[in-house]
Motif scaffolding. Sequence first.
Motif, PDB file in Angstrom:
ATOM      1  N   ASN A  98      -6.647  -2.963   5.112  1.00 54.62           N
ATOM      2  CA  ASN A  98      -6.515  -1.592   5.582  1.00 54.62           C
ATOM      3  C   ASN A  98      -7.862  -0.891   5.556  1.00 54.62           C
ATOM      4  O   ASN A  98      -8.648  -1.085   4.629  1.00 54.62           O
ATOM      5  CB  ASN A  98      -5.523  -0.820   4.704  1.00 54.62           C
ATOM      6  CG  ASN A  98      -4.095  -1.077   5.102  1.00 54.62           C
ATOM      7  OD1 ASN A  98      -3.794  -2.048   5.782  1.00 54.62           O
ATOM      8  ND2 ASN A  98      -3.194  -0.222   4.682  1.00 54.62           N
ATOM      9  N   GLY A 158      -1.897   6.948   7.152  1.00 51.65           N
ATOM     10  CA  GLY A 158      -2.553   5.776   6.604  1.00 51.65           C
ATOM     11  C   GLY A 158      -2.350   5.677   5.108  1.00 51.65           C
ATOM     12  O   GLY A 158      -2.166   6.684   4.416  1.00 51.65           O
ATOM     13  N   SER A 159      -2.395   4.462   4.594  1.00 53.50           N
ATOM     14  CA  SER A 159      -2.146   4.272   3.162  1.00 53.50           C
ATOM     15  C   SER A 159      -3.200   4.964   2.311  1.00 53.50           C
ATOM     16  O   SER A 159      -2.885   5.483   1.233  1.00 53.50           O
ATOM     17  CB  SER A 159      -2.095   2.788   2.830  1.00 53.50           C
ATOM     18  OG  SER A 159      -3.317   2.143   3.163  1.00 53.50           O
ATOM     19  N   TYR A 164       0.812  -1.211   0.000  1.00 54.87           N
ATOM     20  CA  TYR A 164       0.000   0.000   0.000  1.00 54.87           C
ATOM     21  C   TYR A 164       0.851   1.270   0.000  1.00 54.87           C
ATOM     22  O   TYR A 164       0.634   2.187  -0.790  1.00 54.87           O
ATOM     23  CB  TYR A 164      -0.921   0.018   1.221  1.00 54.87           C
ATOM     24  CG  TYR A 164      -1.997  -1.027   1.218  1.00 54.87           C
ATOM     25  CD1 TYR A 164      -3.000  -1.031   0.256  1.00 54.87           C
ATOM     26  CD2 TYR A 164      -2.019  -2.024   2.188  1.00 54.87           C
ATOM     27  CE1 TYR A 164      -4.004  -1.991   0.262  1.00 54.87           C
ATOM     28  CE2 TYR A 164      -3.020  -2.985   2.209  1.00 54.87           C
ATOM     29  CZ  TYR A 164      -4.008  -2.969   1.243  1.00 54.87           C
ATOM     30  OH  TYR A 164      -4.984  -3.926   1.258  1.00 54.87           O
TER      31      TYR A 164
END
Length: 248
Positions: free
Chosen positions: A233, A129-130, A10
């Motif tokens: 995720n 976060g991705s 990611y």
Amino acid sequence: MKIGILGVGYIGKSLSRKLAAAGHDVKVANSRGPETIEADVLATGARAVAATEAVKDVDVVILSIPLNRLPDIAPLIATVPAETVVVDTSNYYPARDTAIPAIEAGQVESLWAAEQLGRPIVKAWNAIGSGSLAEKGAPAGTTGRIAIPVAADDDTARAVGMALVEDTGFDGFDAGTLAQSWRQQPGAPAYCTDLTREEMPAALAAADAERLPKRRDLAVAIFAERAGDPKTNPDSDFGVRVSRLLFM
């Protein structure tokens, strides 16, 4: 700059696309061979190569692999010249990485990583976060632009990390030395909460080392319950909402 990226998950995928689009000469590699790297990773100009090639003749090596795999690539990183900046994006998640006694006992993740690799590192892109990394970049000066903390013991290396963060669409924030990088680890107020440059100092200062593991594990449980898979995720908005609720 000439950049080699190890790992195209990611985070690595977004870094490959963004840094190549910014004009850098980017090579990417994974553990399965260049022929397995998908076309979208290379869509903005990055080149797929073998891991040994990715770390040759580059100014920066970016490690975007699970933290527990860092010891496995230490021999490869040992071939990289001392002047090459090595950036680590990883975080410790015991359910994925298995328990690492030194970190469980309180060692800062970045210091453990540097020990395994046998060289100084820069810690960057681990506290976003991705989904946010992929979707929320903005031009410099944009109101509300998200900041990403960057830690390193060497001022020059930290400046390189911050400049590359800027090239990915975020404000690079000077988070000091690796000894202080626990303040950007999972469970901390600055971790995956999409804060601005103005909000970042208070968030880093408010971190409580003893509370980080419990908050981290609560977030993992929530994400796993929602997705039905602990390896999935969360989407960027849900992930930020949960992280702000639990970490701040």
